[in-house]
Design a protein around this motif. Sequence first.
Motif, PDB file in Angstrom:
ATOM      1  N   PRO A  47       0.804  -1.232   0.000  1.00  0.00           N
ATOM      2  CA  PRO A  47       0.000   0.000   0.000  1.00  0.00           C
ATOM      3  C   PRO A  47       0.832   1.274   0.000  1.00  0.00           C
ATOM      4  O   PRO A  47       0.313   2.341  -0.344  1.00  0.00           O
ATOM      5  CB  PRO A  47      -0.817  -0.125   1.298  1.00  0.00           C
ATOM      6  CG  PRO A  47       0.009  -0.996   2.183  1.00  0.00           C
ATOM      7  CD  PRO A  47       0.708  -1.965   1.278  1.00  0.00           C
ATOM      8  N   ASP A  48       2.107   1.206   0.396  1.00  0.00           N
ATOM      9  CA  ASP A  48       2.914   2.406   0.537  1.00  0.00           C
ATOM     10  C   ASP A  48       3.978   2.555  -0.543  1.00  0.00           C
ATOM     11  O   ASP A  48       4.660   3.582  -0.575  1.00  0.00           O
ATOM     12  CB  ASP A  48       3.597   2.423   1.915  1.00  0.00           C
ATOM     13  CG  ASP A  48       2.588   2.432   3.045  1.00  0.00           C
ATOM     14  OD1 ASP A  48       1.516   3.024   2.860  1.00  0.00           O
ATOM     15  OD2 ASP A  48       2.864   1.838   4.108  1.00  0.00           O
ATOM     16  N   LEU A  49       4.168   1.564  -1.399  1.00  0.00           N
ATOM     17  CA  LEU A  49       5.166   1.646  -2.461  1.00  0.00           C
ATOM     18  C   LEU A  49       4.513   2.131  -3.752  1.00  0.00           C
ATOM     19  O   LEU A  49       3.384   1.749  -4.075  1.00  0.00           O
ATOM     20  CB  LEU A  49       5.822   0.274  -2.697  1.00  0.00           C
ATOM     21  CG  LEU A  49       6.817  -0.209  -1.651  1.00  0.00           C
ATOM     22  CD1 LEU A  49       7.329  -1.597  -2.011  1.00  0.00           C
ATOM     23  CD2 LEU A  49       7.984   0.745  -1.494  1.00  0.00           C
ATOM     24  N   SER A  50       5.220   2.949  -4.502  1.00  0.00           N
ATOM     25  CA  SER A  50       4.728   3.380  -5.806  1.00  0.00           C
ATOM     26  C   SER A  50       4.865   2.252  -6.819  1.00  0.00           C
ATOM     27  O   SER A  50       5.607   1.279  -6.608  1.00  0.00           O
ATOM     28  CB  SER A  50       5.512   4.603  -6.265  1.00  0.00           C
ATOM     29  OG  SER A  50       6.893   4.277  -6.438  1.00  0.00           O
ATOM     30  N   CYS A  51       4.124   2.383  -7.925  1.00  0.00           N
ATOM     31  CA  CYS A  51       4.193   1.344  -8.957  1.00  0.00           C
ATOM     32  C   CYS A  51       5.596   1.257  -9.560  1.00  0.00           C
ATOM     33  O   CYS A  51       6.047   0.167  -9.930  1.00  0.00           O
ATOM     34  CB  CYS A  51       3.154   1.640 -10.044  1.00  0.00           C
ATOM     35  SG  CYS A  51       1.443   1.469  -9.488  1.00  0.00           S
ATOM     36  N   ALA A  52       6.293   2.386  -9.642  1.00  0.00           N
ATOM     37  CA  ALA A  52       7.666   2.349 -10.156  1.00  0.00           C
ATOM     38  C   ALA A  52       8.573   1.576  -9.219  1.00  0.00           C
ATOM     39  O   ALA A  52       9.429   0.797  -9.669  1.00  0.00           O
ATOM     40  CB  ALA A  52       8.184   3.774 -10.359  1.00  0.00           C
ATOM     41  N   ALA A  53       8.405   1.749  -7.903  1.00  0.00           N
ATOM     42  CA  ALA A  53       9.227   1.010  -6.946  1.00  0.00           C
ATOM     43  C   ALA A  53       8.918  -0.481  -7.006  1.00  0.00           C
ATOM     44  O   ALA A  53       9.823  -1.322  -6.919  1.00  0.00           O
ATOM     45  CB  ALA A  53       8.993   1.551  -5.533  1.00  0.00           C
ATOM     46  N   VAL A  54       7.633  -0.841  -7.157  1.00  0.00           N
ATOM     47  CA  VAL A  54       7.283  -2.261  -7.275  1.00  0.00           C
ATOM     48  C   VAL A  54       7.894  -2.852  -8.545  1.00  0.00           C
ATOM     49  O   VAL A  54       8.434  -3.971  -8.547  1.00  0.00           O
ATOM     50  CB  VAL A  54       5.748  -2.422  -7.258  1.00  0.00           C
ATOM     51  CG1 VAL A  54       5.362  -3.861  -7.542  1.00  0.00           C
ATOM     52  CG2 VAL A  54       5.181  -1.991  -5.916  1.00  0.00           C
TER      53      VAL A  54
END
Length: 350
Positions: A47-54
């Motif tokens: 819930p706290d990570l951006s899609c780029a980080a994922v």
Amino acid sequence: MDTEQNTALTRALAEVPGPLPTSGVIHITLPHTDRFTVVGNHLAQHPDLSCAAVGIAVRIQSLPQGAKVGIKALAAHCREGEKRIAAALRELEAHGYLRRVRDRLPSGRIITRTVFCNQPAALLHPRRPAGAPPQPAKPEQTLAPAPVQEPAPAPVPMQEPAPAPARMPTAAPPAPEAPVAPPAPSAPLFVPRVPPPTAPKAPRQPLPQPSELTPELDRAATAFLGDLHRHAPQFFLSEDDVRRLVPGVAAWLERAARPDAIRRALTDDPPQPLNHPAKLLAHRLTELLPPAPPGVDALAALDRPRPRVTVTPFQTCDDCDRAFRSPTPGHCRDCREDRARRTESLPDAA
């Protein structure tokens, strides 16, 4: 006529078991046989990570051991720029997925190692192998058995003692060796957070009860449960279910909950398919119980005047125009000290 049609996807969609949803995504899952990476939902749905980080995390997890995962190395294979990749790496480092460790080689050179953990939450839960007995906290000292005393021989008549033959000194018998405990089996370092299906379940909480089940509360709760299927057809209850759930609904009514609010809390968003409506109602009556309304004393405490806090106002120094806190205008501390030093030095100058 010149538009290419994907008939393979249409055939795969026709083979999806069960009724298709009217909205949302439809999954066509085909098993992978090679070139795949297992990614946990704790990362894919973080819930706290951006899609780029994922996406960067999945990219790093799919790379082999020893691959370059620096900012420039990732930017050479990804469409994101170096600033966006650096921000994604900082997000992963803040949530424990990535860590940069400085290490010194035997030659004296200092290098930076990048460590990626696919499940950082599991590092906080050590475990022991299934079926292994728990290790004692402290080793207990084993006491030696007390020596067994032999019965004394019966008395014999006194006779003249004969000279005893000289005996050669004999060596003492060797002490028995202490038994060596077998080595404890090595335990794995980590344990998954999801308990196994055979783990004991927590005891179910009892249904809430009103302070006094008056006839008015009993009639109102019975009418509420009997009329529930008119608003939500899947909640059609038997007479035994109604009698069992009446105390829970009476506890809600006793806490000044309105019937429409109770109905929404109990029937909104039920699981599909709903096999046991009475069990779902009992669970929601227990877990979503509203707090008791405040009493007269609690409301009176809210109306009491709170003690006022005196705040020292800001003043402007007459010499340096610096802002400082003081109840009266004047000079700041530095200017006062400077004036005091100049005053002390005046007699000396004279």
